[in-house]
Design an enzyme around this catalytic site. Sequence first.
Site, PDB file in Angstrom:
ATOM      1  N   ALA A  43      37.466  36.675  40.379  1.00 64.76           N
ATOM      2  CA  ALA A  43      36.743  36.863  39.109  1.00 64.76           C
ATOM      3  C   ALA A  43      35.957  38.169  39.150  1.00 64.76           C
ATOM      4  O   ALA A  43      34.884  38.282  38.571  1.00 64.76           O
ATOM      5  CB  ALA A  43      35.825  35.672  38.848  1.00 64.76           C
ATOM      6  N   GLY A  95      39.535  40.399  37.250  1.00 64.23           N
ATOM      7  CA  GLY A  95      39.479  38.987  36.848  1.00 64.23           C
ATOM      8  C   GLY A  95      38.618  38.787  35.603  1.00 64.23           C
ATOM      9  O   GLY A  95      38.998  38.071  34.671  1.00 64.23           O
ATOM     10  N   ASN A 150      46.374  44.181  46.013  1.00 62.56           N
ATOM     11  CA  ASN A 150      47.034  45.212  46.825  1.00 62.56           C
ATOM     12  C   ASN A 150      46.989  44.881  48.312  1.00 62.56           C
ATOM     13  O   ASN A 150      46.089  44.159  48.734  1.00 62.56           O
ATOM     14  CB  ASN A 150      46.327  46.559  46.614  1.00 62.56           C
ATOM     15  CG  ASN A 150      46.937  47.336  45.468  1.00 62.56           C
ATOM     16  OD1 ASN A 150      48.117  47.213  45.182  1.00 62.56           O
ATOM     17  ND2 ASN A 150      46.121  48.159  44.822  1.00 62.56           N
ATOM     18  N   HIS A 169      54.598  49.800  44.572  1.00 60.86           N
ATOM     19  CA  HIS A 169      53.370  50.292  43.947  1.00 60.86           C
ATOM     20  C   HIS A 169      52.617  51.063  45.012  1.00 60.86           C
ATOM     21  O   HIS A 169      51.869  50.514  45.775  1.00 60.86           O
ATOM     22  CB  HIS A 169      52.534  49.107  43.461  1.00 60.86           C
ATOM     23  CG  HIS A 169      51.254  49.518  42.807  1.00 60.86           C
ATOM     24  ND1 HIS A 169      51.207  50.367  41.745  1.00 60.86           N
ATOM     25  CD2 HIS A 169      49.970  49.165  43.071  1.00 60.86           C
ATOM     26  CE1 HIS A 169      49.942  50.526  41.379  1.00 60.86           C
ATOM     27  NE2 HIS A 169      49.176  49.812  42.167  1.00 60.86           N
TER      28      HIS A 169
END
Length: 319
Positions: free
Chosen positions: A11, A15, A121, A176
């Site tokens: 969060a 988030g 990531n 990525h």
Amino acid sequence: MARNKIALIGAGMIGGTLAHLAASKEMGDVVLFDIAEGMPAGKALDLAQAAPVDGFDSNLKGTGDYADIAGADVIIVTAGVPRKPGMSRDDLLGINLKVMKAVGDGIKEHAPDAFVICITNPLDAMVWALREFSGLPHNKVVGMAGVLDSARFRHFLAEEFNVSVEDVTAFVLGGHGDTMVPVPAYSTIAGIPIPDLIKMGWTTQENIDAIVKRTRGGGGEIVALLGNGSAYYAPATSAIMMAESYLKDKRRVLPAAAHLTGQYGVDDLYVGVPVIIGKDGVEKVIEIELSDEAQGNFNVSVDAVKELLEACKGLDSSL
Ligand code: TXD
């Protein structure tokens, strides 16, 4: 009809932005889960108080208990540690792998029917590990990076050509990271491929090369500017687009980190490729023919992802 339920694991900056977008678009009820004490409940309450002003109905709940994600239709995972200036995505590996284990266990126990979008990531390794830990079918676990990377490419192209971003489509493949592969031949202004626009004299190869380079470093550029943390508005917007394609069975064609089983010559790896996202999750991986140059760059990117996975397997013997 019951509302959809969207669970956000993590969060933090992304988030919180996801919660705002999901609630204000009335995508469903929103659960914000985080290990931080009080913070998810605080964000949920703050957002709930925006609802009467903005006029949206969504139940928002902050929690530290995985039981609250039960029955979630979509789960978006941002839990972990973001990059600090000078830190590579790979430095995050050890910390975030442990986080994926905890999140995967929580999903397996409480929401095994959800469509899971991983953002944490290093993305291509974390989505692979999260799939392993959660045990969900591969078509129900996907990684978000391509929509963001191609959005960055689109923004830079729109600036270069001085046209609306809406008329720019862009194509980005691969992992990525700094090895991602923006493909100008499949990127267009209103359907006109970039190489044709160069021939028309609208831009130069040098300018496009510079844009490709800037796109590859797009995340780092923002990390350096913010000085504390990484991008969150565009990453959240991108994941919401993927969630909507699933919930509304839109069958959008989007670049995403998907599980490959031989496509592009890659087996049992998550790498960024164009996919169709509909009610069954990743319904199709689209395999396009690449130029020798693009295929070569793609292979370099795949090797970088493989290296990360080997490192993960070294860190966790259950993988
Ligand atoms: O394109 C992409 N995929 C990305 C990825 C683009 C931008 C940022 N990207 C990555 O997303 C970034 O490198 C991070 O790994 C994630 C999340 O980024 P964000 O900016 O939201 O990070 P924050 O603000 O630090 O939020 C992470 C939250 C934080 O509140 C922690 O308390 C929480 O994760 N956290 C956990 N939640 C649940 N469970 C566990 N174990 C946990 N550990 C930390």
